[in-house]
Design a protein around this motif. Sequence first.
Motif, PDB file in Angstrom:
ATOM      1  N   PRO A  66       0.821  -1.216   0.000  1.00 27.88           N
ATOM      2  CA  PRO A  66       0.000   0.000   0.000  1.00 27.88           C
ATOM      3  C   PRO A  66       0.851   1.260   0.000  1.00 27.88           C
ATOM      4  O   PRO A  66       1.847   1.347   0.732  1.00 27.88           O
ATOM      5  N   TYR A  86      -3.703   0.109  -6.893  1.00 23.47           N
ATOM      6  CA  TYR A  86      -4.331   0.719  -5.732  1.00 23.47           C
ATOM      7  C   TYR A  86      -5.190   1.930  -6.091  1.00 23.47           C
ATOM      8  O   TYR A  86      -6.060   2.320  -5.312  1.00 23.47           O
ATOM      9  N   SER A  87      -4.946   2.526  -7.255  1.00 21.87           N
ATOM     10  CA  SER A  87      -5.745   3.671  -7.668  1.00 21.87           C
ATOM     11  C   SER A  87      -5.544   3.910  -9.156  1.00 21.87           C
ATOM     12  O   SER A  87      -4.610   3.369  -9.765  1.00 21.87           O
ATOM     13  N   SER A 120     -10.018   4.971  -6.218  1.00 21.37           N
ATOM     14  CA  SER A 120      -9.156   4.106  -5.404  1.00 21.37           C
ATOM     15  C   SER A 120      -9.728   2.696  -5.413  1.00 21.37           C
ATOM     16  O   SER A 120     -10.939   2.496  -5.574  1.00 21.37           O
TER      17      SER A 120
END
Length: 273
Positions: free
Chosen positions: A96, A111-112, A131
């Motif tokens: 992350p 993640y986005s 996201s």
Amino acid sequence: MKTFYFLLLLMLVMACNRKSEEAILARGSSFRLIRTDYYGSPASPASFRSTHYNYDENNLLREIISENTNGAVDSKQVYRWTGGNTLRVEQHFTNPPWSSSIQSGQPLKIYSYDDTVFNPDTTLRKRDNYSIQIDNKTEYRSTTTFEYEYGKQIKRKNIYTSNGKLASYTLLYYDNRGNVTREDLYTNVSNTDRPNSTTTYEYDNAPNPYRTARLNSEISWYMSANNIVRQTSVNLVSGISSDEQWTYEYRPDGYPARQVYTDGRKEEFIYNQ
């Protein structure tokens, strides 16, 4: 006859889309920035991070891959056209992005992503941010819109929350070479008397290598004509300020070969020619 007009319209749309893509990213030249090497510790020159810029057969940016000090890939940006004038930029990481550590050797995960929509004249219209949640559900986060003056210079950038509320806006000012010289950020949108923070920029006279990749995340760094030699920021609410300066070493053709920080850190630019 209807079929003929439909086919003609389809050909025109496809031609416009190809023209827009080429105008937005291709720049009409095969000259490209292909790698940057960042040396973050002057005491340890062997410890550095590399960023690779990969292009497709039409010289359009396809991927930006970042490697950590041991050569393992820990992040990647993927560029893909999802529609006629919509460019999707996906953010992939090994862990992350909010984590304080980097897990080497882990698989990349998205993640986005941003969907950037261009106007027919290739200027930016808006950027929608999403996201990816832990359960792999996609969540819409915000939208950025762009306003123009003097042709294709962005004068104002607006950021809206997921419920459509204006959260902040930035006013931009330019010199006669097309460089952003000042950005005024307003986070208290009900008070237009003064910005919450102001950032000013000074430039050299050399061509900006990032424009060959045409990254659209930070207007001052990636879309200005020249290279930033000084960046001064001041928060008008807290009074906190910062002042960063850089020098450059140049190739014979004028493009930067090396960017040097005041503390000895440096970044080297590698091109395909």
